[in-house]
Design an enzyme around this catalytic site. Structure first.
Site, PDB file in Angstrom:
ATOM      1  CG  ASP A 216      -2.114   0.922   0.976  1.00 13.54           C
ATOM      2  OD1 ASP A 216      -2.466   1.461  -0.036  1.00 13.54           O
ATOM      3  OD2 ASP A 216      -2.380   1.553   2.038  1.00 13.54           O
ATOM      4  CB  SER A 240      -6.341   2.964  -0.297  1.00 12.26           C
ATOM      5  OG  SER A 240      -4.867   3.202  -0.222  1.00 12.26           O
ATOM      6  CD  GLN A 290      -3.966   1.950  -3.441  1.00 12.92           C
ATOM      7  OE1 GLN A 290      -3.423   2.917  -3.627  1.00 12.92           O
ATOM      8  NE2 GLN A 290      -3.857   1.302  -2.374  1.00 12.92           N
TER       9      GLN A 290
END
Length: 299
Positions: A216, A240, A290
């Site tokens: 991430d 996110s 993502q």
């Protein structure tokens, strides 16, 4: 600092990784119900990689140890509170001869903050091909994230410098550093070396959880690069929205891995990002995708 106070002790890399392993371990409360620890000393919202990793560890705890995770898909719904533990409820959707599928709802105060679906497979042989690892400078020849921040110390708030230069469990070294203070416009592509700061104990379950945690990082900002903004730019909102990982092979999270990212699209306040994670020997060990919020409010 007052004369009667001393500076806080900086943790060693080994202590940082021991702390990360404790954070990612989950406690079984009941059948298919787990509790993830809160981040000690945390302030603000939970890092997305932590929630993903704790949900993954919960799912893995309900699967035959012979099966390893090969993919996961997560949606973030609410920001987590670092001062609270995270409760993970697992649903056992499917157990076949080769694959197992699990769903996890991560909650705080009774409200879901993340939904995760993960698939596990019994390892087997098959056709093989992969993307080529790019030829880039080696991590030993690059500056660390903390060293880059130190070079901009005079332009940044003291609290920000302290937060960004403190020892962290994941070490990162960018091939082409990008200034948070003066983010020039550039192509939406990055290459970053990363690894756990000290040896990681445990089997592939923990190593893949640490990789999920680190995945991430350095991803969403890729979609900001063409627009000359960073997550500390005035009025910038970033978060996110979802996160997907495909695991292609065995992971050693404590050895250098090259994270190669690109962003083929942004629009509607969102940026889409893709990533490939290579082991140092050139093996493609994971791929990521993502979409995130990249919204700049004008005063």
């Amino acid at each position: 600092m007052p004369a009667n106070e001393t500076a806080p002790t900086r943790k060693t890399p080994a202590e940082l990784i021991e702390g990360l392993e404790r954070l990612l371990q989950v406690e079984e409360l009941d059948t298919d119900l787990y509790r993830g620890l809160r981040n000690p000393g945390g302030q603000g919202r939970v890092f997305g990689g932590q929630v993903i990793a704790q949900a993954l560890m919960s799912a893995a705890a309900s699967v035959d140890p012979e099966r390893v995770v090969h993919s996961l898909h997560a949606y973030f719904m609410r920001p987590g509170d670092e001062n609270l533990p995270i409760i993970c409820r697992v649903e056992r959707d499917f157990d076949g001869r080769s694959f197992s599928t699990r769903r996890v709802v991560a909650m705080q105060r009774g409200k879901p903050i993340l939904n995760l679906a993960a698939s596990f497979q019994v390892p087997e042989d098959g056709f093989t091909h992969q993307a080529e690892m790019p030829d880039v400078p080696q991590p030993e020849d690059l500056l660390s994230e903390a060293e880059l921040i130190e070079r901009q110390r005079d332009e940044l708030p003291e609290a920000f410098v302290a937060a960004m230069t403190r020892p962290r469990p994941i070490e990162m070294r960018a091939v082409q550093p990008w200034s948070l203070v003066r983010p020039e416009k550039r192509e939406p592509a990055r290459q970053v070396w990363m690894r756990a700061a000290a040896p990681v104990a445990g089997d592939q379950v923990m190593h893949r959880a640490v990789l999920a945690y680190a995945s991430d990082m350095a991803l969403l900002s890729t979609s900001m690069q063409p627009h000359g903004v960073s997550w500390i730019s005035p009025g910038m909102q970033s978060a996110s929205l979802d996160h997907a990982i495909w695991m292609h092979g065995d992971v050693r999270a404590d050895e250098w891995m090259l994270y190669v990212t690109d962003s083929p699209w942004a629009g509607g306040g969102r940026g889409f990002n893709r990533g490939k994670i290579f082991a140092r020997d050139g093996r493609l060990i994971a791929s990521t995708a993502q979409e995130g919020l990249i919204r700049q409010r004008r005063s």
